[in-house]
Design a protein around this motif. Structure first.
Motif, PDB file in Angstrom:
ATOM      1  N   HIS A  14      35.036  27.990  36.015  1.00 43.50           N
ATOM      2  CA  HIS A  14      36.335  28.647  36.114  1.00 43.50           C
ATOM      3  C   HIS A  14      36.719  28.754  37.577  1.00 43.50           C
ATOM      4  CE1 HIS A  14      35.466  30.914  32.057  1.00 43.50           C
ATOM      5  NE2 HIS A  14      35.655  29.616  31.906  1.00 43.50           N
ATOM      6  N   LEU A  17      42.312  32.060  40.524  1.00 41.88           N
ATOM      7  CA  LEU A  17      43.581  31.928  41.218  1.00 41.88           C
ATOM      8  C   LEU A  17      43.746  33.096  42.177  1.00 41.88           C
ATOM      9  CD1 LEU A  17      45.943  30.814  38.307  1.00 41.88           C
ATOM     10  CD2 LEU A  17      44.792  29.398  40.009  1.00 41.88           C
ATOM     11  N   ALA A  19      44.774  36.248  44.133  1.00 47.70           N
ATOM     12  CA  ALA A  19      45.491  37.460  43.708  1.00 47.70           C
ATOM     13  C   ALA A  19      45.886  38.327  44.896  1.00 47.70           C
ATOM     14  CB  ALA A  19      44.627  38.264  42.747  1.00 47.70           C
ATOM     15  N   PRO A  25      40.838  38.358  41.423  1.00 47.99           N
ATOM     16  CA  PRO A  25      41.727  37.485  40.648  1.00 47.99           C
ATOM     17  C   PRO A  25      41.710  37.866  39.174  1.00 47.99           C
ATOM     18  CG  PRO A  25      39.707  36.335  41.235  1.00 47.99           C
ATOM     19  CD  PRO A  25      39.682  37.638  41.980  1.00 47.99           C
ATOM     20  N   SER A  26      42.874  37.850  38.571  1.00 50.39           N
ATOM     21  CA  SER A  26      42.982  38.168  37.150  1.00 50.39           C
ATOM     22  C   SER A  26      43.195  36.922  36.301  1.00 50.39           C
ATOM     23  CB  SER A  26      44.147  39.141  36.920  1.00 50.39           C
ATOM     24  OG  SER A  26      45.362  38.585  37.408  1.00 50.39           O
ATOM     25  N   LEU A  27      43.515  35.806  36.963  1.00 54.51           N
ATOM     26  CA  LEU A  27      43.733  34.552  36.253  1.00 54.51           C
ATOM     27  C   LEU A  27      42.739  33.505  36.726  1.00 54.51           C
ATOM     28  CD1 LEU A  27      47.638  34.316  36.284  1.00 54.51           C
ATOM     29  CD2 LEU A  27      46.178  35.004  34.371  1.00 54.51           C
ATOM     30  N   PHE A  28      42.322  32.650  35.812  1.00 56.09           N
ATOM     31  CA  PHE A  28      41.356  31.601  36.131  1.00 56.09           C
ATOM     32  C   PHE A  28      41.804  30.286  35.504  1.00 56.09           C
ATOM     33  CE2 PHE A  28      39.064  35.560  36.324  1.00 56.09           C
ATOM     34  CZ  PHE A  28      38.183  35.410  37.388  1.00 56.09           C
ATOM     35  N   ARG A  30      40.427  27.444  33.618  1.00 50.18           N
ATOM     36  CA  ARG A  30      39.217  27.183  32.830  1.00 50.18           C
ATOM     37  C   ARG A  30      39.014  25.676  32.730  1.00 50.18           C
ATOM     38  NH1 ARG A  30      37.810  32.015  30.410  1.00 50.18           N
ATOM     39  NH2 ARG A  30      39.415  33.622  30.608  1.00 50.18           N
ATOM     40  N   SER A 279      48.038  24.657  29.026  1.00 48.13           N
ATOM     41  CA  SER A 279      47.569  24.999  30.361  1.00 48.13           C
ATOM     42  C   SER A 279      46.141  25.536  30.303  1.00 48.13           C
ATOM     43  CB  SER A 279      48.481  26.054  30.981  1.00 48.13           C
ATOM     44  OG  SER A 279      47.906  26.573  32.170  1.00 48.13           O
ATOM     45  N   ILE A 281      44.983  27.515  32.336  1.00 44.78           N
ATOM     46  CA  ILE A 281      45.059  28.906  32.797  1.00 44.78           C
ATOM     47  C   ILE A 281      45.206  29.845  31.606  1.00 44.78           C
ATOM     48  CG2 ILE A 281      46.382  30.548  34.194  1.00 44.78           C
ATOM     49  CD1 ILE A 281      47.239  28.209  35.935  1.00 44.78           C
ATOM     50  N   ASN A 282      45.954  29.402  30.603  1.00 47.06           N
ATOM     51  CA  ASN A 282      46.181  30.224  29.412  1.00 47.06           C
ATOM     52  C   ASN A 282      46.008  29.360  28.171  1.00 47.06           C
ATOM     53  OD1 ASN A 282      46.904  32.388  27.760  1.00 47.06           O
ATOM     54  ND2 ASN A 282      49.098  31.925  27.904  1.00 47.06           N
TER      55      ASN A 282
END
Length: 343
Positions: A14, A17, A19, A25-28, A30, A279, A281-282
């Motif tokens: 992972h 990203l 922050a 960071p709260s987003l990765f 994957r 994505s 990311i999500n």
């Protein structure tokens, strides 16, 4: 095949990203998610999939060019993913890589002979006579004249540069070579020469190959087994013959159907998928392929399918084609999970 020389267990990567300063960071991204496979000495495992599915990230993880978020990479039983830098150095001799671009992966200021001998000189001193003998031997082994050792990369063609890259990888007598799109930048005729060269070298030296490509024609020619990746996960793993004769995962079927057919009279399959790759990311819940899959059912939207061993020897991650009896029933899951997933 012999016992696995390379064994990958639940490999995950992972990328966080940014922050902001001092914020977690709260987003990765994957990039790779729970990937497992093995490669025996003298075997070629091919990894295929669309751009962005995580193939090249797997290659970098195997070489320890980047550190994994989780999982293990076992070489002869030793987990190189957990080694310190000074411990990893000794293992570098046993694994080498051939890169996609034969133009940018070679130092333009070194001659072909220097490029070939440089890796070995990083481990042990060589006399001028030893360097010349090594360079001449490896150039001839990859089908080039020993006289080319004094040429710069700019004086070589694309196919000659890629052969030079292979000779450099062979200089340390590795047990494993990772080839990341190693022939994609070459003409078709040169591709065939390089592929045949790799197969001959493998038969002669017993090297294990991890061959990464998006070209199914190339993969069918060189591979023993094929791992199909989608959005960071392996969705099907089978022998080359079994995969092309009877693809089981809907994504594998779509990949093979989309490949160009060099026969204008042959009727193409209509098994094509619509939509874009989600994505990393999500990613979607459940099976990442379910938004594009014509066979998707309710379970596909909720639970990630495990990679299940099939009676014919392949491994498959699909709730429809390879149902796993150990997976929980949907009725046993919290209603909030089911409802939120189906929205």
């Amino acid at each position: 095949m012999s016992e696995p020389f390379l064994k990958v267990e639940h490999l995950t990567k992972h990328y966080p990203l940014s922050a902001g300063f001092l914020k977690k960071p709260s987003l990765f991204v994957r990039a790779v998610e729970d990937v497992s496979f093995s490669v025996a000495a003298g075997e070629t495992l091919c990894i295929v999939g669309e751009s962005g599915c995580g193939k090249s990230t797997v290659a970098r993880l195997l070489m320890r060019l980047v550190n994994p978020t989780g999982g293990r990479v076992l070489i002869d039983g030793t987990d190189i993913a957990s080694l310190e830098k000074h411990e990893l150095r000794a293992w570098r001799r046993r694994m080498q890589m051939v890169f996609q671009d034969p133009y940018s992966s070679l130092n333009p200021r070194l001659t072909a002979g220097q490029i070939i001998t440089e890796p070995l000189e990083n481990f042990e001193p060589l006399s001028g006579k030893q360097r010349n003998a090594l360079a001449a031997n490896l150039l001839e082994k990859v089908g080039l004249s020993s006289e080319m050792m004094h040429r710069l990369p700019s004086e070589l063609s694309g196919g000659q540069r890629q052969r030079l890259g292979i000779a450099r990888a062979l200089s340390l007598e590795p047990s494993l070579i990772i080839l990341d799109e190693a022939v994609s930048a070459l003409d078709v005729s040169v591709q065939a020469q390089i592929l045949n060269l790799l197969m001959d070298l493998q038969q002669e030296m017993g090297i294990a190959f991890v061959f990464i490509s998006h070209d199914l024609g190339v993969v069918e020619h060189i591979g023993h087994r094929i791992a199909v990746m989608y959005l960071g996960r392996i969705v099907e793993l089978a022998t080359c013959e079994a995969l092309f004769a009877n693809p089981s995962h809907p994504y594998t079927e779509a990949l093979i159907a989309a490949a160009p057919v060099p026969d204008p009279t042959r009727i193409r399959s209509a098994t094509l998928v619509e939509g874009e790759v989600p994505s990393p990311i999500n990613p979607p819940s459940g099976c990442a392929f379910h938004p594009r899959c014509p066979l998707a059912v309710e379970r596909c939207r909720i639970l990630v399918p495990p990679l299940v061993s099939m009676p014919d020897g392949r491994a498959l991650a699909c709730h429809v084609r390879a149902p796993d009896e150990t997976m929980p029933a949907l009725s046993s899951l919290p209603a909030t999970l089911v409802n939120s997933t189906l929205v």
